[in-house]
Design a protein around this motif. Structure first.
Motif, PDB file in Angstrom:
ATOM      1  N   ASN A  34       0.833  -1.205   0.000  1.00 33.49           N
ATOM      2  CA  ASN A  34       0.000   0.000   0.000  1.00 33.49           C
ATOM      3  C   ASN A  34       0.868   1.255   0.000  1.00 33.49           C
ATOM      4  OD1 ASN A  34      -2.392  -1.457   0.028  1.00 33.49           O
ATOM      5  ND2 ASN A  34      -2.708  -1.238   2.228  1.00 33.49           N
ATOM      6  N   ILE A  35       1.864   1.282   0.846  1.00 33.42           N
ATOM      7  CA  ILE A  35       2.735   2.461   0.954  1.00 33.42           C
ATOM      8  C   ILE A  35       3.489   2.695  -0.356  1.00 33.42           C
ATOM      9  CG2 ILE A  35       4.733   3.461   2.155  1.00 33.42           C
ATOM     10  CD1 ILE A  35       2.131   3.515   3.795  1.00 33.42           C
ATOM     11  N   ARG A  36       3.926   1.614  -0.982  1.00 34.06           N
ATOM     12  CA  ARG A  36       4.585   1.783  -2.292  1.00 34.06           C
ATOM     13  C   ARG A  36       3.609   2.387  -3.290  1.00 34.06           C
ATOM     14  NH1 ARG A  36       9.569  -1.558  -3.760  1.00 34.06           N
ATOM     15  NH2 ARG A  36       8.933  -0.675  -5.725  1.00 34.06           N
ATOM     16  N   GLU A  89      -5.024 -13.488   5.594  1.00 32.99           N
ATOM     17  CA  GLU A  89      -4.726 -13.390   7.021  1.00 32.99           C
ATOM     18  C   GLU A  89      -4.600 -11.960   7.551  1.00 32.99           C
ATOM     19  OE1 GLU A  89      -1.359 -15.813   7.992  1.00 32.99           O
ATOM     20  OE2 GLU A  89      -2.431 -17.667   7.524  1.00 32.99           O
ATOM     21  N   ALA A  90      -4.247 -11.037   6.691  1.00 32.26           N
ATOM     22  CA  ALA A  90      -3.963  -9.667   7.149  1.00 32.26           C
ATOM     23  C   ALA A  90      -5.238  -8.940   7.556  1.00 32.26           C
ATOM     24  CB  ALA A  90      -3.249  -8.891   6.050  1.00 32.26           C
ATOM     25  N   LYS A  91      -5.118  -8.167   8.616  1.00 28.49           N
ATOM     26  CA  LYS A  91      -6.204  -7.257   8.999  1.00 28.49           C
ATOM     27  C   LYS A  91      -6.158  -6.004   8.131  1.00 28.49           C
ATOM     28  CE  LYS A  91      -6.757  -8.773  13.767  1.00 28.49           C
ATOM     29  NZ  LYS A  91      -5.621  -9.633  14.058  1.00 28.49           N
ATOM     30  N   ILE A  92      -4.972  -5.646   7.671  1.00 27.05           N
ATOM     31  CA  ILE A  92      -4.812  -4.528   6.749  1.00 27.05           C
ATOM     32  C   ILE A  92      -5.226  -5.015   5.367  1.00 27.05           C
ATOM     33  CG2 ILE A  92      -3.151  -2.970   5.639  1.00 27.05           C
ATOM     34  CD1 ILE A  92      -1.515  -3.123   8.256  1.00 27.05           C
ATOM     35  N   LYS A  93      -6.015  -4.229   4.694  1.00 28.33           N
ATOM     36  CA  LYS A  93      -6.491  -4.599   3.360  1.00 28.33           C
ATOM     37  C   LYS A  93      -5.811  -3.732   2.304  1.00 28.33           C
ATOM     38  CE  LYS A  93      -9.014  -7.679   5.156  1.00 28.33           C
ATOM     39  NZ  LYS A  93      -8.325  -8.947   5.326  1.00 28.33           N
ATOM     40  N   GLU A  94      -5.797  -4.230   1.089  1.00 36.06           N
ATOM     41  CA  GLU A  94      -5.199  -3.472  -0.009  1.00 36.06           C
ATOM     42  C   GLU A  94      -5.947  -2.160  -0.211  1.00 36.06           C
ATOM     43  OE1 GLU A  94      -5.478  -6.141  -3.325  1.00 36.06           O
ATOM     44  OE2 GLU A  94      -3.470  -6.919  -2.952  1.00 36.06           O
TER      45      GLU A  94
END
Length: 157
Positions: A34-36, A89-94
Motif C-alpha cells: 500500500n505504501i509503495r 490473514e492480514a487485517k490490513i487490506k489493499e
C-alpha cells in the motif's frame, strides 16, 4: 529439556509466537505494498513531502518484513511467503485509492494502529515465553511506530 527448541525456548510457546509473527508478516506485506502505491501515485500540492515520507516508510517496512521472517525461522518455523495467504490473514487490506494524500495518511495511521496493536500482543506472548529476541524486536518497532503515529497525526491537523 525435550520441550525446548534449538534456542532454549518452550516449543509450544515458540509455535504460538511464530503464528502471531506470521500474522504480522501478512500485515506488514500488505502495508508495504500500500505504501509503495501511495509513493508511486501521490498527486497534488503535497507531492514532494509525501512522496519522500512514503519512500522512507516503505524502506523501513522492507527491512522489518525481512527481520520478522528471519525471527520466525530463528524460532524454528517457516515464514509464510505467499501473497494469497497474506491477503487472507492480514487485517490490513489493499488500498484502492492511492493518489489522495490526506486519505493515504489516514490509511497509514489506521494500518499503524493495527500493527502496533498486534505487536503489543506479540510483546506479551514473547515476555511469557522469555523470548528476549522477539521482545526486543517488538519493543523497537512499537517505539518507532508510535512516533510515526504522532508525526502523521500532526500532519493531518
Amino acid at each position: 529439556m525435550t520441550n525446548l527448541n534449538s534456542i532454549g525456548l518452550d516449543v509450544e510457546k515458540s509455535k504460538i509466537l511464530a503464528e502471531k509473527l506470521n500474522e504480522l508478516l501478512a500485515d506488514y506485506s500488505i502495508f508495504y505494498q500500500n505504501i509503495r502505491g501511495y509513493h508511486w501515485n501521490i498527486k497534488g500540492d503535497k507531492f514532494f513531502e509525501l512522496h519522500d515520507k512514503f519512500q522512507e516508510l516503505y524502506e523501513s517496512l522492507f527491512v522489518k518484513i525481512d527481520e520478522v521472517a528471519e525471527r520466525i525461522r530463528t524460532l524454528g518455523h517457516t515464514p509464510n511467503h505467499q501473497f494469497s495467504v497474506y491477503q487472507k490473514e492480514a487485517k490490513i487490506k489493499e488500498s484502492n485509492e492511492v493518489s489522495n494524500g490526506i486519505k493515504d495518511v489516514k490509511d497509514t495511521l489506521e494500518s499503524l494502529k493495527i500493527i502496533i496493536t498486534l505487536q503489543r500482543e506479540i510483546l506479551d506472548l514473547s515476555a511469557d515465553a522469555e523470548d528476549e529476541g522477539t521482545n526486543a524486536l517488538m519493543s523497537d518497532y512499537i517505539r518507532e511506530q508510535e512516533k510515526l503515529v504522532w508525526m502523521y497525526s500532526a500532519y493531518l491537523k
